[in-house]
Design a protein around this motif. Sequence first.
Motif, PDB file in Angstrom:
ATOM      1  N   GLN A   1       0.717  -1.152  -0.071  1.00 19.93           N
ATOM      2  CA  GLN A   1      -0.071   0.020   0.064  1.00 19.93           C
ATOM      3  C   GLN A   1       0.808   1.284   0.128  1.00 19.93           C
ATOM      4  N   GLN A   2       1.899   1.225   0.883  1.00 16.28           N
ATOM      5  CA  GLN A   2       2.843   2.443   0.793  1.00 16.28           C
ATOM      6  C   GLN A   2       3.678   2.485  -0.503  1.00 16.28           C
ATOM      7  N   ARG A   3       3.700   1.554  -1.320  1.00 21.63           N
ATOM      8  CA  ARG A   3       4.605   1.563  -2.533  1.00 21.63           C
ATOM      9  C   ARG A   3       3.691   2.169  -3.480  1.00 21.63           C
ATOM     10  N   LEU A   4       2.130   1.750  -3.550  1.00 24.02           N
ATOM     11  CA  LEU A   4       1.258   2.414  -4.529  1.00 24.02           C
ATOM     12  C   LEU A   4       1.062   3.830  -4.201  1.00 24.02           C
ATOM     13  N   ALA A   5       0.837   4.248  -2.859  1.00 24.94           N
ATOM     14  CA  ALA A   5       0.852   5.586  -2.570  1.00 24.94           C
ATOM     15  C   ALA A   5       2.040   6.438  -3.201  1.00 24.94           C
ATOM     16  N   GLU A   6       3.009   5.852  -2.963  1.00 27.06           N
ATOM     17  CA  GLU A   6       4.518   6.629  -3.438  1.00 27.06           C
ATOM     18  C   GLU A   6       4.420   6.940  -4.948  1.00 27.06           C
ATOM     19  N   LEU A   7       3.778   5.813  -5.584  1.00 24.72           N
ATOM     20  CA  LEU A   7       3.593   5.929  -7.201  1.00 24.72           C
ATOM     21  C   LEU A   7       2.647   6.965  -7.615  1.00 24.72           C
ATOM     22  N   GLU A   8       1.516   6.669  -6.920  1.00 22.02           N
ATOM     23  CA  GLU A   8       0.412   7.711  -7.113  1.00 22.02           C
ATOM     24  C   GLU A   8       0.767   9.252  -6.831  1.00 22.02           C
ATOM     25  N   ASN A   9       1.508   9.485  -5.776  1.00 17.65           N
ATOM     26  CA  ASN A   9       1.931  10.662  -5.494  1.00 17.65           C
ATOM     27  C   ASN A   9       2.954  11.477  -6.098  1.00 17.65           C
ATOM     28  N   GLY A  10       3.881  10.499  -6.556  1.00 12.44           N
ATOM     29  CA  GLY A  10       4.924  11.018  -7.633  1.00 12.44           C
ATOM     30  C   GLY A  10       6.034  11.356  -6.918  1.00 12.44           C
ATOM     31  N   ALA A  11       7.053  12.035  -7.266  1.00 13.81           N
ATOM     32  CA  ALA A  11       8.177  12.487  -6.735  1.00 13.81           C
ATOM     33  C   ALA A  11       7.961  13.596  -5.863  1.00 13.81           C
ATOM     34  N   THR A  12       8.566  13.702  -4.868  1.00 17.46           N
ATOM     35  CA  THR A  12       8.531  15.085  -3.984  1.00 17.46           C
ATOM     36  C   THR A  12       9.465  15.925  -4.134  1.00 17.46           C
ATOM     37  N   GLU A  13       9.256  17.254  -3.976  1.00 17.69           N
ATOM     38  CA  GLU A  13      10.163  18.500  -4.300  1.00 17.69           C
ATOM     39  C   GLU A  13      11.418  18.174  -3.716  1.00 17.69           C
ATOM     40  N   GLU A  14      11.712  17.471  -2.687  1.00 16.51           N
ATOM     41  CA  GLU A  14      13.327  17.056  -2.129  1.00 16.51           C
ATOM     42  C   GLU A  14      13.575  16.119  -3.315  1.00 16.51           C
ATOM     43  N   GLU A  15      13.163  15.154  -3.670  1.00 16.26           N
ATOM     44  CA  GLU A  15      13.510  14.619  -4.516  1.00 16.26           C
ATOM     45  C   GLU A  15      14.019  14.928  -6.032  1.00 16.26           C
ATOM     46  N   VAL A  16      13.015  15.746  -6.463  1.00 12.91           N
ATOM     47  CA  VAL A  16      13.161  16.664  -7.780  1.00 12.91           C
ATOM     48  C   VAL A  16      14.471  17.320  -7.540  1.00 12.91           C
ATOM     49  N   LEU A  17      14.934  18.010  -6.476  1.00 11.36           N
ATOM     50  CA  LEU A  17      16.097  19.043  -6.204  1.00 11.36           C
ATOM     51  C   LEU A  17      17.187  18.105  -6.189  1.00 11.36           C
ATOM     52  N   GLN A  18      17.050  16.860  -5.653  1.00 15.21           N
ATOM     53  CA  GLN A  18      18.210  16.019  -5.411  1.00 15.21           C
ATOM     54  C   GLN A  18      18.699  15.376  -6.760  1.00 15.21           C
ATOM     55  N   SER A  19      17.575  15.191  -7.588  1.00 15.20           N
ATOM     56  CA  SER A  19      17.988  14.439  -9.072  1.00 15.20           C
ATOM     57  C   SER A  19      18.464  15.588  -9.877  1.00 15.20           C
ATOM     58  N   GLN A  20      18.071  16.842  -9.703  1.00 12.93           N
ATOM     59  CA  GLN A  20      18.761  18.005 -10.285  1.00 12.93           C
ATOM     60  C   GLN A  20      20.130  18.193 -10.077  1.00 12.93           C
ATOM     61  N   ALA A  21      20.568  18.180  -8.749  1.00 14.87           N
ATOM     62  CA  ALA A  21      21.949  18.235  -8.435  1.00 14.87           C
ATOM     63  C   ALA A  21      22.660  17.176  -8.977  1.00 14.87           C
ATOM     64  N   ARG A  22      22.217  15.978  -9.133  1.00 16.01           N
ATOM     65  CA  ARG A  22      23.134  14.843  -9.604  1.00 16.01           C
ATOM     66  C   ARG A  22      23.220  15.052 -11.074  1.00 16.01           C
ATOM     67  N   LEU A  23      22.280  15.704 -11.623  1.00 15.10           N
ATOM     68  CA  LEU A  23      22.487  16.011 -12.968  1.00 15.10           C
ATOM     69  C   LEU A  23      23.464  16.998 -13.472  1.00 15.10           C
ATOM     70  N   LEU A  24      23.392  18.188 -12.379  1.00 17.96           N
ATOM     71  CA  LEU A  24      24.225  18.793 -12.580  1.00 17.96           C
ATOM     72  C   LEU A  24      25.832  18.538 -12.294  1.00 17.96           C
ATOM     73  N   ALA A  25      26.000  17.800 -11.155  1.00 16.32           N
ATOM     74  CA  ALA A  25      27.247  17.270 -11.163  1.00 16.32           C
ATOM     75  C   ALA A  25      27.768  16.430 -12.292  1.00 16.32           C
ATOM     76  N   ALA A  26      26.927  15.488 -12.807  1.00 15.72           N
ATOM     77  CA  ALA A  26      27.205  14.885 -13.841  1.00 15.72           C
ATOM     78  C   ALA A  26      27.648  15.659 -15.092  1.00 15.72           C
ATOM     79  N   ALA A  27      26.918  16.535 -15.305  1.00 19.41           N
ATOM     80  CA  ALA A  27      27.297  17.453 -16.510  1.00 19.41           C
ATOM     81  C   ALA A  27      28.641  18.178 -16.404  1.00 19.41           C
ATOM     82  N   ALA A  28      28.845  18.475 -15.001  1.00 16.12           N
ATOM     83  CA  ALA A  28      30.308  19.073 -14.561  1.00 16.12           C
ATOM     84  C   ALA A  28      31.390  18.325 -14.895  1.00 16.12           C
ATOM     85  N   SER A  29      31.091  16.872 -14.476  1.00 15.77           N
ATOM     86  CA  SER A  29      32.315  15.958 -14.665  1.00 15.77           C
ATOM     87  C   SER A  29      32.244  15.649 -15.996  1.00 15.77           C
TER      88      SER A  29
END
Length: 254
Positions: free
Chosen positions: A83-111
């Motif tokens: 049920q928690q997994r289903l709720a996670e899928l239905e709610n989508g990514a949180t703001e913190e997860e999006v920011l974390q993903s953006q930071a990883r993308l920027l770091a990968a681009a710099a490398s």
Amino acid sequence: QEQAQLVRVANVEKKVLSASQMNVGTVTPIRTSIIGSAVDGRVLELMVEEGDAIKAEQPVAKLRTTILEIQLDGAKAELTQLQQRLAELENGATEEEVLQSQARLLAAAASRKFATWDYKRLAELFKKGQVVTENELQKAQADSEKEDQLYQLASATHKLLIRGPRPEQIAQAKAQVLVQHESIRGIIEQIDRHTLRAPFNGYITVKHSEVGQWLGKGDPVVELIQLDKVDVLTHVVTRNIGQLKIGTAVRIEI
């Protein structure tokens, strides 16, 4: 000379005279049930004694269900996880997860940018014949390609996070939750079958088991009779059968 005798005179009447006949009979319950075990198991509790009056659906005996209760707890915990997994899928990514993903993308681009620049620099030096070995050049090229692949992976991961789960993933998660619900229902049904209940109102006449006894499927536990209505069975001699009619009142002496 004979004396005259007084006589009483009455009109002749036609009547039906009734006769009675006494017969020995037997009182029998209208229903008798031998309550048997629906499963294999050991008797944990026997809740009735001979002569007890019980109601329909009242428990009469209970078998051990320890293993099934452990399975039920595990199934409920797994359901919570699904049920928690289903709720996670239905709610989508949180703001913190999006920011974390953006930071990883920027770091990968710099490398990637640095690895590409370093490879081009060494390639120019190698062409000019300066102190750059072929191994150093190949390593720089491999690093550049590696950082490019890492950047592509970070970019794809970020896009998937922004897009959210596919409808098929949510549907699959819902199906898993439904399957787990049915699994729990099945375990509860098995546990309920370990409790034996009276099928109707009546009295316990015989106990066939005791606490601690092992029962196989179908083994008798208690015998139950219904006495709110009874049948009376009696035998009538042949010469009196013609006098019997449906609906004729009879007198019963116990």
